[in-house]
Design an enzyme around this catalytic site. Structure first.
Site, PDB file in Angstrom:
ATOM      1  N   GLU A   1      -1.077 -14.731  49.504  1.00 14.31           N
ATOM      2  CA  GLU A   1      -1.313 -14.082  48.203  1.00 14.31           C
ATOM      3  C   GLU A   1      -2.422 -13.039  48.321  1.00 14.31           C
ATOM      4  O   GLU A   1      -3.442 -13.279  48.979  1.00 14.31           O
ATOM      5  CB  GLU A   1      -1.719 -15.129  47.162  1.00 14.31           C
ATOM      6  CG  GLU A   1      -2.017 -14.500  45.802  1.00 14.31           C
ATOM      7  CD  GLU A   1      -2.635 -15.468  44.819  1.00 14.31           C
ATOM      8  OE1 GLU A   1      -1.923 -16.362  44.338  1.00 14.31           O
ATOM      9  OE2 GLU A   1      -3.852 -15.326  44.526  1.00 14.31           O
TER      10      GLU A   1
ATOM     11  N   PRO B   1      -4.839  -7.091  43.586  1.00 16.37           N
ATOM     12  CA  PRO B   1      -4.995  -5.632  43.604  1.00 16.37           C
ATOM     13  C   PRO B   1      -6.478  -5.247  43.675  1.00 16.37           C
ATOM     14  O   PRO B   1      -7.246  -5.638  42.803  1.00 16.37           O
ATOM     15  CB  PRO B   1      -4.403  -5.191  42.263  1.00 16.37           C
ATOM     16  CG  PRO B   1      -3.633  -6.365  41.766  1.00 16.37           C
ATOM     17  CD  PRO B   1      -4.284  -7.581  42.309  1.00 16.37           C
ATOM     18  N   PRO B   2      -6.863  -4.499  44.702  1.00 18.52           N
ATOM     19  CA  PRO B   2      -8.264  -4.072  44.785  1.00 18.52           C
ATOM     20  C   PRO B   2      -8.574  -2.976  43.773  1.00 18.52           C
ATOM     21  O   PRO B   2      -7.674  -2.305  43.277  1.00 18.52           O
ATOM     22  CB  PRO B   2      -8.378  -3.505  46.211  1.00 18.52           C
ATOM     23  CG  PRO B   2      -7.118  -3.839  46.901  1.00 18.52           C
ATOM     24  CD  PRO B   2      -6.080  -4.053  45.849  1.00 18.52           C
TER      25      PRO B   2
ATOM     26  N   GLN C   1      -2.242 -24.685  41.488  1.00 20.71           N
ATOM     27  CA  GLN C   1      -3.628 -24.240  41.430  1.00 20.71           C
ATOM     28  C   GLN C   1      -4.317 -24.765  42.679  1.00 20.71           C
ATOM     29  O   GLN C   1      -3.870 -25.747  43.287  1.00 20.71           O
ATOM     30  CB  GLN C   1      -4.282 -24.829  40.165  1.00 20.71           C
ATOM     31  CG  GLN C   1      -5.710 -24.441  39.916  1.00 20.71           C
ATOM     32  CD  GLN C   1      -5.872 -22.931  39.845  1.00 20.71           C
ATOM     33  OE1 GLN C   1      -5.850 -22.266  40.887  1.00 20.71           O
ATOM     34  NE2 GLN C   1      -6.018 -22.393  38.643  1.00 20.71           N
TER      35      GLN C   1
HETATM   36  C1  LIG Z   1      -0.320 -20.331  41.250  1.00 18.43           C
HETATM   37  C2  LIG Z   1      -1.106 -19.631  40.171  1.00 18.43           C
HETATM   38  C3  LIG Z   1      -1.096 -18.237  40.122  1.00 18.43           C
HETATM   39  C4  LIG Z   1      -1.806 -17.553  39.130  1.00 18.43           C
HETATM   40  N1  LIG Z   1      -1.784 -16.182  39.103  1.00 18.43           N
HETATM   41  C5  LIG Z   1      -2.407 -15.523  38.112  1.00 18.43           C
HETATM   42  C6  LIG Z   1      -2.336 -14.103  38.018  1.00 18.43           C
HETATM   43  O1  LIG Z   1      -1.718 -13.439  38.856  1.00 18.43           O
HETATM   44  N2  LIG Z   1      -2.965 -13.482  36.989  1.00 18.43           N
HETATM   45  C7  LIG Z   1      -3.651 -14.190  36.040  1.00 18.43           C
HETATM   46  O2  LIG Z   1      -4.208 -13.562  35.125  1.00 18.43           O
HETATM   47  N3  LIG Z   1      -3.740 -15.540  36.101  1.00 18.43           N
HETATM   48  C8  LIG Z   1      -3.142 -16.213  37.109  1.00 18.43           C
HETATM   49  N4  LIG Z   1      -3.221 -17.589  37.158  1.00 18.43           N
HETATM   50  C9  LIG Z   1      -4.033 -18.299  36.166  1.00 18.43           C
HETATM   51  C10 LIG Z   1      -3.218 -18.640  34.888  1.00 18.43           C
HETATM   52  O3  LIG Z   1      -2.836 -17.459  34.236  1.00 18.43           O
HETATM   53  C11 LIG Z   1      -4.117 -19.482  33.993  1.00 18.43           C
HETATM   54  O4  LIG Z   1      -4.361 -20.722  34.573  1.00 18.43           O
HETATM   55  C12 LIG Z   1      -3.677 -19.607  32.545  1.00 18.43           C
HETATM   56  O5  LIG Z   1      -4.753 -20.161  31.808  1.00 18.43           O
HETATM   57  C13 LIG Z   1      -2.481 -20.517  32.335  1.00 18.43           C
HETATM   58  O6  LIG Z   1      -1.338 -19.964  32.792  1.00 18.43           O
HETATM   59  P1  LIG Z   1       0.006 -20.881  32.879  1.00 18.43           P
HETATM   60  O7  LIG Z   1       1.098 -20.006  33.284  1.00 18.43           O
HETATM   61  O8  LIG Z   1      -0.260 -22.090  33.655  1.00 18.43           O
HETATM   62  O9  LIG Z   1       0.126 -21.250  31.325  1.00 18.43           O
HETATM   63  P2  LIG Z   1       1.074 -22.247  30.560  1.00 18.43           P
HETATM   64  O10 LIG Z   1       2.124 -22.779  31.438  1.00 18.43           O
HETATM   65  O11 LIG Z   1       1.500 -21.574  29.327  1.00 18.43           O
HETATM   66  O12 LIG Z   1       0.094 -23.464  30.225  1.00 18.43           O
HETATM   67  C14 LIG Z   1      -1.257 -23.294  29.806  1.00 18.43           C
HETATM   68  C15 LIG Z   1      -1.778 -24.572  29.170  1.00 18.43           C
HETATM   69  O13 LIG Z   1      -1.239 -24.717  27.882  1.00 18.43           O
HETATM   70  C16 LIG Z   1      -0.481 -25.916  27.776  1.00 18.43           C
HETATM   71  N5  LIG Z   1       0.729 -25.575  27.029  1.00 18.43           N
HETATM   72  C17 LIG Z   1       1.236 -24.338  26.871  1.00 18.43           C
HETATM   73  N6  LIG Z   1       2.331 -24.394  26.127  1.00 18.43           N
HETATM   74  C18 LIG Z   1       2.543 -25.662  25.819  1.00 18.43           C
HETATM   75  C19 LIG Z   1       3.518 -26.327  25.085  1.00 18.43           C
HETATM   76  N7  LIG Z   1       4.525 -25.670  24.492  1.00 18.43           N
HETATM   77  N8  LIG Z   1       3.427 -27.654  24.982  1.00 18.43           N
HETATM   78  C20 LIG Z   1       2.428 -28.309  25.569  1.00 18.43           C
HETATM   79  N9  LIG Z   1       1.466 -27.720  26.295  1.00 18.43           N
HETATM   80  C21 LIG Z   1       1.519 -26.420  26.409  1.00 18.43           C
HETATM   81  C22 LIG Z   1      -0.173 -26.303  29.214  1.00 18.43           C
HETATM   82  O14 LIG Z   1       0.068 -27.677  29.360  1.00 18.43           O
HETATM   83  C23 LIG Z   1      -1.421 -25.861  29.906  1.00 18.43           C
HETATM   84  O15 LIG Z   1      -2.443 -26.787  29.696  1.00 18.43           O
HETATM   85  C24 LIG Z   1      -2.553 -18.295  38.161  1.00 18.43           C
HETATM   86  C25 LIG Z   1      -2.575 -19.696  38.233  1.00 18.43           C
HETATM   87  C26 LIG Z   1      -1.883 -20.360  39.221  1.00 18.43           C
HETATM   88  C27 LIG Z   1      -1.937 -21.860  39.292  1.00 18.43           C
END
Ligand SMILES: Cc1cc2nc3c(=O)[nH]c(=O)nc-3n(C[C@H](O)[C@H](O)[C@H](O)COP(=O)(O)OP(=O)(O)OC[C@H]3O[C@@H](n4cnc5c(N)ncnc54)[C@H](O)[C@@H]3O)c2cc1C
Length: 426
Positions: free
Chosen positions: A42, A45-46, A240
């Site tokens: 992974e 972007p710089p 994560q």
């Molecule tokens: C592998 C990986 C790559 C990432 N890459 C980036 C990136 O490129 N750019 C960036 O800005 N961030 C990135 N992140 C961080 C991520 O955007 C954050 O962790 C963000 O806060 C949550 O994103 P998510 O897609 O997990 O959210 P979601 O899947 O929407 O979940 C977020 C939280 O809300 C809860 N939740 C949401 N909807 C519901 C529902 N309907 N019912 C019950 N619970 C719900 C979930 O259980 C969880 O606790 C990355 C994280 C990981 C693990």
């Protein structure tokens, strides 16, 4: 590369250098690897064009040396790198990587339409032959503590998964984020270990003498929701970062018990430097095993020793994951190569690569919109606004002030702890 059990570039199904043929879906690549383990990488972007050029070189080198099965490009916090993330992903494809483009729902309104940004990004990705998306909600935009959907916009990653599936069917492979320790929003402070169940004790983390954990009932909700994301059309979970392998193993077992059968790829944060390690662990509320914490504290003033230890520790973690039977190892490279090469050397996947690593360009690998401040960021604190000029190993951030709001503070610089300033995305 030595003869190892890791798949090589030819098996990634991509005709190197050919942009005309669309990428295969990662889940299909994993299936056709037939249990042969892979690495994937992974990058973020710089901030500067020089950084981008350097990153191109690094991506080329790492592809040549490690033949990653796929290559992720992150989507800067708050959508701050949309164009550049797309450019990097398309360039990755042109140079023979299978691109895995991250996409978040934060700040995606365009021309008054709350989801036009998502629509346009998916269209551009599809037209460019990208066939793998990491569907994410994203973190709250800067200055906001809670994530709030814009009116008519997506509320969570599940909405994005549904949207992609509805409009593109199975054309895109969709990965979603999984949180072995629970998403930080679902982690809360607890008084004492005595209040915790056995599974909570194994998951809990400790920062500044305070205990944090995703309680069992919240962990179950996380699992139910993760299952919904899979059932809606995702075919891959990328986790994560974690530092305690047992937590990942338990997470995989729990996913299986909840009926989640897709591949689960461990996200491996390379320990490159003490401040980054400390900040990221705190930001994600990651459990840091006692021995790891003690070693990092003892090495924190010796940057080279931290990197060497990063290799030792990373290799230990990866070996335990391989023994457990993971499909692959996904490295959060932080746009650097030395620790990754050190780990793959130690695992016997590569031979002597660390000697060839070249990180002279490290200072150009500064992220746009990173979750915490880096040198060059503009930050705001109670005294006013300024630019970060140094981040010390003890976490003190030196800010060259440009605009003071408190008359008594007319000093050229401020020395701040994390939490005493907020980053401005300008
Ligand atoms: C592998 C990986 C790559 C990432 N890459 C980036 C990136 O490129 N750019 C960036 O800005 N961030 C990135 N992140 C961080 C991520 O955007 C954050 O962790 C963000 O806060 C949550 O994103 P998510 O897609 O997990 O959210 P979601 O899947 O929407 O979940 C977020 C939280 O809300 C809860 N939740 C949401 N909807 C519901 C529902 N309907 N019912 C019950 N619970 C719900 C979930 O259980 C969880 O606790 C990355 C994280 C990981 C693990």
């Amino acid at each position: 590369m030595t003869e190892g059990s890791i798949s090589n570039g030819n098996s990634n199904g991509h005709d190197n250098g050919s942009a005309s043929q669309a990428d295969p879906r990662i889940v299909d690549l994993i299936k056709s690897a037939n249990g042969e383990m892979f690495t994937s990488l992974e990058y973020f972007p710089p901030r500067t064009e020089a950084g981008v050029e350097n990153l191109y070189n690094r991506m080329d080198r790492m592809k040549e040396n490690l033949s990653p099965l796929f290559t992720d490009v992150t989507w800067g916090a708050g959508g701050s790198t949309a164009d550049l993330s797309m450019r990097l992903s398309l360039r990755a494809r042109e140079t023979g990587h299978v691109a895995n483009l991250h996409l978040t729902c934060t700040n995606m309104e365009k021309d008054g339409d709350p989801i036009k940004g998502v629509h346009d990004a998916l269209r551009a990705a599809h037209d460019g032959g990208i066939r793998n998306i990491v569907a994410l909600r994203g973190d709250p935009p800067h200055g906001q503590d809670e994530w709030k959907a814009s009116e008519g916009g997506f509320t969570c990653a599940l909405d994005l998964v549904k949207y992609i599936t509805k409009h593109y069917g199975k054309s895109f492979g969709i990965a979603v984020a999984g949180y072995p320790e629970g998403h930080p929003n679902a982690i809360s402070e607890v008084e004492s270990l005595n209040d915790l169940s056995e599974s909570e004790k194994k998951r809990c983390s400790n920062f500044d003498g305070k205990l944090y954990v995703c309680k069992d009932e919240d962990y179950k909700k996380e699992m139910d929701y993760l299952k919904e994301k899979i059932d809606a059309g995702s075919d891959l979970i990328m986790t994560q970062m974690f530092f305690d392998v047992e937590i990942f193993i338990q997470f995989v077992k729990d996913c299986r018990a909840f009926g989640i059968t897709c591949p689960i790829i461990p996200g491996l944060m390379c320990i490159n430097a003490y401040p980054g390690f400390k900040k990221m662990a705190q930001f994600c509320k990651t459990r840091v095993p006692k021995a790891l914490e003690e070693t990092m504290e003892s090495l924190k003033d010796d940057a080279a020793a931290v990197k060497s230890f990063g290799v030792e520790y990373g290799a230990e973690v990866c070996q335990a994951l391989i023994d457990f039977g993971v499909d692959g190892l996904h490295f959060y490279t932080l746009n650097l190569e030395k620790v990754v090469y050190g780990i793959t050397d130690k695992l016997g996947i590569t031979n002597g690569l660390i000697e060839k690593s070249n990180e002279n360009d490290a200072s150009s690998m500064v992220a746009v919109g990173s979750a915490w401040a880096r040198v060059g960021d503009i930050v705001k604190c109670t005294y006013g606004t300024g630019m970060v000029t140094e981040i010390r190993t003890d976490g003190v951030t030196v800010v060259e002030m440009t605009k003071w709001v408190l008359a008594y503070g007319q000093k050229p610089r401020a020395y701040l702890q994390s939490g005493q300033f907020k980053k401005l995305f300008v």
